[in-house]
Design an enzyme around this catalytic site. Sequence first.
Site: not given
Ligand code: PMV
Length: 301
Positions: A88-89, A91-96, A138
């Site tokens: 979670v949290g 950047g791998l898109g867990s919420s999506a 995502d």
């Molecule tokens: O870290 P994530 O999965 O929320 O990805 C952010 C990607 C960005 O380009 C930095 C922001 C966006 O909304 O595209």
Amino acid sequence: MITCSAPAKVYLFGEHAVVYNESAICCAVNIRTRVNIEYSENIVINSSLGTTGIDYEIHPYVSAVVEKIRKKSPYRGVSISIESDIPVGSGLGSSAAVVVATICAFNNLLKLGMDKESIASFGHSIEKEIQGAASATDTYVSTMGGTVAIPARQHLKNPLCNLIIGNTNVFSSTGQLVAKVASLKSIYPEVITPILSTIGKASLRGESLLENEDYRSLGELMNVNQGLLEAIGVGCDELSRLIHSSRTAGALGAKITGAGGGGCMVALAENENIDAISREIKNAGGIPIVTGVTDSGVRVD
Ligand code: PMV
């Protein structure tokens, strides 16, 4: 009982630049969240975070889906249980993934007749409601699967390589990092704008490299993309350690995936280097996850 699952995502190229309409390449990866749903007397939501009813503190995304669907198509109650392999949290898109898997589960339980496009856009509206602002990438990639050129939403050939994710376990806020880049860009527009546009060009070049299955060059350009991400201030020591150890252990390329400032990195790797890269990520303080691109977006399991 219906079970639906949806995948996580990584950026091969283009995070941050994509906020300024530059190109990016995103892949759905085979790390999934599963949502089980069945009719029940009332609303029960169960996950590793606890068992609740509608609860915007503990289960904000699933609660929002439950309420939105109930307005459109009334039902008495459902019991939902969530199991996730996606950190979670980070950047791998867990919420999506949890949002689109939950929508898909309702779609099948209540026979709502939604197609994938509507699952993705409904999912995006839920993410926006909960986060205030959210990119549609995502939810789109988690719904459709595969390797996707953004913003064109065109499917590309999947890389026939392994992706090794390294999680720093350091919290990172996408909103804060996007704001940091925006601030740098407003102070030094003539310096930062060309960097973002060069990231977009690396991504476009990445499209033809994927087409030609030229993974050595793809990795090299991922490294270039990483340098540009450092230049716009979204790196951190923990990420650098994982990225550099992966490269030393034989990765074809390694870079941040997502917002940076913590969260995860991703390395492109041939089979023979998987063990060494995973070991070095661990030695450098990260948690390795060996995975690959999946064509299977949200699905009924
Ligand atoms: O870290 P994530 O999965 O929320 O990805 C952010 C990607 C960005 O380009 C930095 C922001 C966006 O909304 O595209």
